[in-house]
Design a protein around this motif. Structure first.
Motif, mmCIF file in Angstrom:
data_model
loop_
_atom_site.group_PDB
_atom_site.id
_atom_site.type_symbol
_atom_site.label_atom_id
_atom_site.label_comp_id
_atom_site.label_asym_id
_atom_site.label_seq_id
_atom_site.Cartn_x
_atom_site.Cartn_y
_atom_site.Cartn_z
ATOM 1 N N ASP A 180 0.831 -1.209 0.000
ATOM 2 C CA ASP A 180 0.000 0.000 0.000
ATOM 3 C C ASP A 180 0.865 1.259 0.000
ATOM 4 O OD1 ASP A 180 -2.074 1.817 0.206
ATOM 5 O OD2 ASP A 180 -2.289 1.569 2.375
ATOM 6 N N ASP A 182 1.083 4.825 -2.598
ATOM 7 C CA ASP A 182 0.503 5.470 -3.779
ATOM 8 C C ASP A 182 1.506 5.640 -4.906
ATOM 9 O OD1 ASP A 182 -2.000 5.636 -2.657
ATOM 10 O OD2 ASP A 182 -1.668 7.627 -1.791
ATOM 11 N N ARG A 185 1.474 2.501 -6.779
ATOM 12 C CA ARG A 185 0.229 2.395 -7.544
ATOM 13 C C ARG A 185 0.340 3.153 -8.858
ATOM 14 N NH1 ARG A 185 -2.228 2.570 -2.326
ATOM 15 N NH2 ARG A 185 -3.688 0.825 -1.998
ATOM 16 N N ARG A 186 0.890 4.359 -8.786
ATOM 17 C CA ARG A 186 1.036 5.166 -9.992
ATOM 18 C C ARG A 186 1.978 4.501 -10.991
ATOM 19 N NH1 ARG A 186 2.916 9.271 -7.785
ATOM 20 N NH2 ARG A 186 5.102 9.173 -8.420
ATOM 21 N N ARG A 189 0.227 1.647 -12.710
ATOM 22 C CA ARG A 189 -0.713 2.140 -13.727
ATOM 23 C C ARG A 189 0.025 2.564 -14.989
ATOM 24 N NH1 ARG A 189 -3.033 4.936 -9.185
ATOM 25 N NH2 ARG A 189 -4.968 3.895 -8.484
ATOM 26 N N ARG A 194 -3.991 -2.217 -13.801
ATOM 27 C CA ARG A 194 -4.826 -1.594 -12.771
ATOM 28 C C ARG A 194 -4.508 -2.239 -11.418
ATOM 29 N NH1 ARG A 194 -10.080 -2.334 -10.510
ATOM 30 N NH2 ARG A 194 -10.471 -4.128 -11.872
ATOM 31 N N PRO A 195 -3.944 -1.480 -10.475
ATOM 32 C CA PRO A 195 -3.617 -2.063 -9.167
ATOM 33 C C PRO A 195 -4.839 -2.111 -8.256
ATOM 34 C CG PRO A 195 -2.889 0.217 -9.247
ATOM 35 C CD PRO A 195 -3.488 -0.083 -10.593
ATOM 36 N N ILE A 197 -5.048 -2.862 -4.435
ATOM 37 C CA ILE A 197 -4.207 -3.096 -3.259
ATOM 38 C C ILE A 197 -4.978 -2.690 -2.014
ATOM 39 C CG2 ILE A 197 -2.012 -2.554 -2.137
ATOM 40 C CD1 ILE A 197 -0.903 -1.853 -4.907
ATOM 41 N N ARG A 199 -5.858 -1.267 1.608
ATOM 42 C CA ARG A 199 -5.394 -0.070 2.315
ATOM 43 C C ARG A 199 -5.025 -0.418 3.745
ATOM 44 N NH1 ARG A 199 -4.199 4.563 -0.691
ATOM 45 N NH2 ARG A 199 -5.645 4.685 -2.449
#
Length: 259
Positions: A180, A182, A185-186, A189, A194-195, A197, A199
């Motif tokens: 987790d 960000d 994640r970016r 992407r 598409r992640p 995950i 939180r």
């Protein structure tokens, strides 16, 4: 499986002058390597009465074949056959890491935070929707799972088996709270994935387990091989060879049961 492995093995020409002792049959050596992988026995205790040759001979061939890329190409070949048979599902993938002890130390080891600071390593695995391992890596036990997310995705080989370009990326990626962040994640992407995950700081029961359980099942299959439960190899490349071979055997079993 031997029919798939034999063409991948490097050919060693025997010298005309001073040929020395005849090399042990390749297939017998492979059986010795598999015997060590399955049982976890020490190389020097490999029973020669079964025709495997000495443990040192099997160790050298494992090293040489790994340096020649035999195990990686075998894994890619079996993944392609699974995709050709519509067994491989890249609509989603799951990632996770698992700790194991490294009793002899060596490179790619570290103080494990889940084993009272003892020396250990980590297996990082990415699997498809059915739990078929796409790639697996070895790092130190002190490495955070999320730092290996992108290297693990990049380790997925181009998977052939169908017309068109080889497939390397799943559509969706599932991961637990350990991933987790960000920024990652970016970056996922940006790779066209598409992640999904979980939180941190939220109650358990996110519902991702209904898709993520396959990666836990893959770890159970990998660690069924006794040589992968505890790392005995000082050299990380030798342990990685066993890990890649274990992934290939799981693919081979799935291929046999699917047709």
């Amino acid at each position: 499986m031997w029919e798939r492995i034999e063409p991948l093995l490097p050919v060693v020409e025997r010298r005309y002058r001073y040929p020395g002792r005849r090399r042990l049959d390749q297939r017998k050596v492979l059986c010795g390597i598999l015997f060590v992988l399955y049982t976890g026995i020490r190389w020097e205790f490999l029973p020669q009465e079964l025709g495997f040759g000495s443990g040192m001979t099997c160790w050298r061939r494992l090293r040489d074949w790994n340096e020649a890329g035999v195990w990686q190409r075998l894994h890619e070949l079996l993944l392609a056959e699974l995709r050709a048979g519509d067994v491989l599902d890249l609509s989603r993938a799951s990632v996770d890491g698992s700790h194991l002890r490294a009793l002899k130390g060596g490179n790619a080891t570290g103080r494990s935070p889940v084993d009272r600071g003892k020396t250990g390593s980590k297996h990082h695995v990415i699997v498809d929707a059915h739990g078929i391992p796409l790639a697996a890596t070895v790092t130190g036990g002190n490495r955070n799972d999320v730092t290996q997310l992108l290297p693990l995705i990049e380790a997925v080989p181009p998977i052939r088996g169908k017309r068109g370009r080889p497939r390397r990326r799943p559509d969706v990626l599932y991961a637990d709270r350990g991933y987790d962040h960000d920024i990652y994640r970016r970056q996922v992407r940006e790779l066209g994935i598409r992640p999904v995950i979980a939180r941190r700081g939220t109650d358990h029961g996110s519902g991702l387990g209904k898709n993520r359980w396959v990666v836990e099942a893959a770890f159970a299959l990998l660690h069924w091989f006794r040589r992968l439960r505890i790392r005995w190899e000082v050299r990380a490349d030798i342990h990685q060879a066993f890990l890649t071979l274990g992934c290939a055997i799981i693919c081979w079993r799935r291929l046999k049961t699917s047709f």
